[in-house]
Write a protein that holds these residues in place. Structure first.
Motif, PDB file in Angstrom:
ATOM      1  N   ASN A   1     -18.439   1.486 -17.848  1.00 21.34           N
ATOM      2  CA  ASN A   1     -18.939   0.129 -17.611  1.00 21.34           C
ATOM      3  C   ASN A   1     -17.884  -0.957 -17.797  1.00 21.34           C
ATOM      4  OD1 ASN A   1     -21.812   0.591 -16.975  1.00 21.34           O
ATOM      5  ND2 ASN A   1     -21.759   1.608 -18.966  1.00 21.34           N
ATOM      6  N   THR A   2     -16.623  -0.557 -17.929  1.00 21.64           N
ATOM      7  CA  THR A   2     -15.517  -1.505 -18.060  1.00 21.64           C
ATOM      8  C   THR A   2     -15.181  -2.099 -16.700  1.00 21.64           C
ATOM      9  OG1 THR A   2     -14.584  -0.313 -19.938  1.00 21.64           O
ATOM     10  CG2 THR A   2     -13.074  -1.731 -18.706  1.00 21.64           C
ATOM     11  N   VAL A   3     -14.956  -3.401 -16.670  1.00 19.40           N
ATOM     12  CA  VAL A   3     -14.570  -4.072 -15.426  1.00 19.40           C
ATOM     13  C   VAL A   3     -13.126  -3.721 -15.092  1.00 19.40           C
ATOM     14  CG1 VAL A   3     -14.134  -6.333 -14.367  1.00 19.40           C
ATOM     15  CG2 VAL A   3     -16.226  -5.947 -15.689  1.00 19.40           C
ATOM     16  N   VAL A   4     -12.912  -3.413 -13.816  1.00 23.70           N
ATOM     17  CA  VAL A   4     -11.572  -3.127 -13.294  1.00 23.70           C
ATOM     18  C   VAL A   4     -11.121  -4.380 -12.545  1.00 23.70           C
ATOM     19  CG1 VAL A   4     -10.194  -1.631 -11.807  1.00 23.70           C
ATOM     20  CG2 VAL A   4     -12.169  -0.683 -13.038  1.00 23.70           C
ATOM     21  N   PRO A   5     -10.215  -5.160 -13.125  1.00 24.20           N
ATOM     22  CA  PRO A   5      -9.802  -6.404 -12.466  1.00 24.20           C
ATOM     23  C   PRO A   5      -9.196  -6.142 -11.091  1.00 24.20           C
ATOM     24  CG  PRO A   5      -8.961  -6.296 -14.721  1.00 24.20           C
ATOM     25  CD  PRO A   5      -9.517  -4.947 -14.389  1.00 24.20           C
ATOM     26  N   GLY A   6      -9.530  -7.013 -10.155  1.00 24.95           N
ATOM     27  CA  GLY A   6      -8.969  -6.917  -8.814  1.00 24.95           C
ATOM     28  C   GLY A   6      -7.712  -7.745  -8.695  1.00 24.95           C
ATOM     29  N   GLY A   7      -7.042  -7.587  -7.572  1.00 19.70           N
ATOM     30  CA  GLY A   7      -5.812  -8.330  -7.329  1.00 19.70           C
ATOM     31  C   GLY A   7      -6.006  -9.831  -7.326  1.00 19.70           C
ATOM     32  N   SER A   8      -7.173 -10.273  -6.895  1.00 17.30           N
ATOM     33  CA  SER A   8      -7.436 -11.707  -6.829  1.00 17.30           C
ATOM     34  C   SER A   8      -7.934 -12.261  -8.155  1.00 17.30           C
ATOM     35  CB  SER A   8      -8.496 -11.988  -5.753  1.00 17.30           C
ATOM     36  OG  SER A   8      -9.743 -11.439  -6.155  1.00 17.30           O
ATOM     37  N   GLY A   9      -8.262 -11.357  -9.074  1.00 16.78           N
ATOM     38  CA  GLY A   9      -8.828 -11.802 -10.341  1.00 16.78           C
ATOM     39  C   GLY A   9     -10.312 -12.081 -10.249  1.00 16.78           C
ATOM     40  N   LYS A  10     -10.876 -12.027  -9.040  1.00 19.04           N
ATOM     41  CA  LYS A  10     -12.295 -12.315  -8.842  1.00 19.04           C
ATOM     42  C   LYS A  10     -13.152 -11.050  -8.834  1.00 19.04           C
ATOM     43  CE  LYS A  10     -11.238 -16.381  -6.097  1.00 19.04           C
ATOM     44  NZ  LYS A  10     -11.302 -16.997  -4.788  1.00 19.04           N
ATOM     45  N   ASP A  11     -12.523  -9.908  -8.703  1.00 16.25           N
ATOM     46  CA  ASP A  11     -13.248  -8.651  -8.614  1.00 16.25           C
ATOM     47  C   ASP A  11     -13.817  -8.303  -9.978  1.00 16.25           C
ATOM     48  OD1 ASP A  11     -14.236  -6.191  -7.888  1.00 16.25           O
ATOM     49  OD2 ASP A  11     -12.371  -5.490  -6.996  1.00 16.25           O
ATOM     50  N   THR A  12     -15.104  -8.047 -10.046  1.00 14.44           N
ATOM     51  CA  THR A  12     -15.760  -7.722 -11.310  1.00 14.44           C
ATOM     52  C   THR A  12     -16.448  -6.363 -11.246  1.00 14.44           C
ATOM     53  OG1 THR A  12     -17.751  -8.907 -10.649  1.00 14.44           O
ATOM     54  CG2 THR A  12     -16.110 -10.149 -11.921  1.00 14.44           C
ATOM     55  N   ARG A  13     -15.934  -5.463 -10.430  1.00 13.63           N
ATOM     56  CA  ARG A  13     -16.535  -4.131 -10.336  1.00 13.63           C
ATOM     57  C   ARG A  13     -16.165  -3.298 -11.561  1.00 13.63           C
ATOM     58  NH1 ARG A  13     -14.619  -2.199  -4.502  1.00 13.63           N
ATOM     59  NH2 ARG A  13     -12.705  -3.171  -5.253  1.00 13.63           N
TER      60      ARG A  13
ATOM     61  N   HIS B  74     -17.710   4.997  -7.200  1.00 14.16           N
ATOM     62  CA  HIS B  74     -18.695   5.130  -6.121  1.00 14.16           C
ATOM     63  C   HIS B  74     -18.187   4.475  -4.838  1.00 14.16           C
ATOM     64  CE1 HIS B  74     -22.448   4.634  -3.855  1.00 14.16           C
ATOM     65  NE2 HIS B  74     -22.801   5.752  -4.478  1.00 14.16           N
ATOM     66  N   HIS B  75     -17.484   3.368  -4.962  1.00 13.97           N
ATOM     67  CA  HIS B  75     -16.908   2.667  -3.810  1.00 13.97           C
ATOM     68  C   HIS B  75     -15.970   3.584  -3.024  1.00 13.97           C
ATOM     69  CE1 HIS B  75     -14.188  -0.073  -1.649  1.00 13.97           C
ATOM     70  NE2 HIS B  75     -13.211   0.471  -2.346  1.00 13.97           N
TER      71      HIS B  75
ATOM     72  N   THR C 141     -11.157  -6.747   9.085  1.00 15.04           N
ATOM     73  CA  THR C 141     -10.287  -7.756   8.475  1.00 15.04           C
ATOM     74  C   THR C 141     -10.410  -7.647   6.957  1.00 15.04           C
ATOM     75  OG1 THR C 141     -12.045  -9.409   8.392  1.00 15.04           O
ATOM     76  CG2 THR C 141     -10.705  -9.324  10.426  1.00 15.04           C
ATOM     77  N   TRP C 142      -9.467  -8.272   6.250  1.00 13.12           N
ATOM     78  CA  TRP C 142      -9.562  -8.242   4.793  1.00 13.12           C
ATOM     79  C   TRP C 142     -10.796  -9.000   4.319  1.00 13.12           C
ATOM     80  CZ3 TRP C 142      -7.605  -4.344   2.767  1.00 13.12           C
ATOM     81  CH2 TRP C 142      -6.412  -3.801   3.226  1.00 13.12           C
ATOM     82  N   GLU C 143     -11.222 -10.009   5.076  1.00 10.88           N
ATOM     83  CA  GLU C 143     -12.456 -10.720   4.726  1.00 10.88           C
ATOM     84  C   GLU C 143     -13.664  -9.807   4.880  1.00 10.88           C
ATOM     85  OE1 GLU C 143     -10.164 -11.948   6.976  1.00 10.88           O
ATOM     86  OE2 GLU C 143      -9.238 -13.383   5.638  1.00 10.88           O
TER      87      GLU C 143
ATOM     88  N   ALA D 227     -13.652  -7.358   2.009  1.00 13.72           N
ATOM     89  CA  ALA D 227     -14.145  -8.015   0.794  1.00 13.72           C
ATOM     90  C   ALA D 227     -15.668  -8.125   0.816  1.00 13.72           C
ATOM     91  CB  ALA D 227     -13.509  -9.397   0.639  1.00 13.72           C
ATOM     92  N   GLY D 228     -16.224  -8.418   1.973  1.00 14.50           N
ATOM     93  CA  GLY D 228     -17.682  -8.495   2.105  1.00 14.50           C
ATOM     94  C   GLY D 228     -18.350  -7.151   1.877  1.00 14.50           C
ATOM     95  N   ILE D 229     -17.786  -6.108   2.458  1.00 11.76           N
ATOM     96  CA  ILE D 229     -18.318  -4.750   2.246  1.00 11.76           C
ATOM     97  C   ILE D 229     -18.253  -4.406   0.765  1.00 11.76           C
ATOM     98  CG2 ILE D 229     -17.843  -2.290   2.649  1.00 11.76           C
ATOM     99  CD1 ILE D 229     -16.908  -3.122   5.502  1.00 11.76           C
ATOM    100  N   ASN D 230     -17.115  -4.701   0.141  1.00  9.41           N
ATOM    101  CA  ASN D 230     -16.943  -4.389  -1.277  1.00  9.41           C
ATOM    102  C   ASN D 230     -17.945  -5.150  -2.140  1.00  9.41           C
ATOM    103  OD1 ASN D 230     -14.836  -2.728  -0.535  1.00  9.41           O
ATOM    104  ND2 ASN D 230     -13.235  -4.110  -1.249  1.00  9.41           N
ATOM    105  N   ALA D 231     -18.144  -6.423  -1.847  1.00 10.32           N
ATOM    106  CA  ALA D 231     -19.089  -7.228  -2.627  1.00 10.32           C
ATOM    107  C   ALA D 231     -20.516  -6.721  -2.452  1.00 10.32           C
ATOM    108  CB  ALA D 231     -18.986  -8.698  -2.225  1.00 10.32           C
TER     109      ALA D 231
END
Length: 164
Positions: free
Chosen positions: A32-44, A51-52, A77-79, A82-86
């Motif tokens: 359940n630990t958050v893995v920071p993303g490159g943008s710093g906004k990723d909270t997965r 699972h991703h 696209t990267w956008e 990001a949408g799929i990931n979110a």
């Protein structure tokens, strides 16, 4: 048997197995630990990221197939990524270790089986690829840069987040 396709499939399986082995050894707190993303906004969390990787294998194989068919990939696209990931993160926030590992096993196996069927001609086919700014990329590159490396990429990020 195609040696290049076999090598790609084997590398994908190796990466998935290493991710699975590491994830299986995670405590509940680590899962359940958050893995920071490159943008710093990723909270997965670790669990969502594992699972991703499983979730993305069929998508990554289908995108590579578009290239093998000689068609341009213009809508990835990267956008969009990001949408799929979110969306995936929101829908799978409480994923269990058992469910994530089962999905990883099943989808990596299916992805490797699909890769094993490709010919050298398909692996060498190139088409414009939107994630590479429209540059023509071979199917082999698309496989290596996405499906094959995906588990390795996220395993490194998970290890970093957990300090091991």
């Amino acid at each position: 048997m195609n040696n290049r396709a076999e090598a790609l499939a084997s590398r994908l399986e190796q990466g998935a197995a290493e991710l699975a082995a590491f994830a299986n050894g995670c405590s509940d707190a680590e899962w359940n630990t958050v893995v920071p993303g490159g943008s710093g906004k990723d909270t997965r969390t670790v669990g969502v990221v594992v699972h991703h990787v499983a979730f993305m294998y069929p998508i990554e194989i289908s995108v590579a197939q578009v290239v093998a068919d000689g068609n341009a990939v213009t809508d990835v696209t990267w956008e969009a990524v990001a949408g799929i990931n979110a969306n995936h993160a929101g829908e799978n926030a409480g994923v269990t270790k058992a469910a994530a590992l089962e999905a990883l096993k099943k989808n990596s196996s299916e992805a490797a089986a699909a890769i094993r069927k490709y010919t050298d001609e398909e692996l060498d086919k190139a088409a414009p690829f939107s994630l590479s700014f429209g540059a023509p990329m071979t199917m082999q590159f698309v496989l290596e840069d996405h499906a094959v490396r995906h588990s390795w990429h996220h395993l490194a990020r998970i290890r970093s987040a957990l300090g091991r």
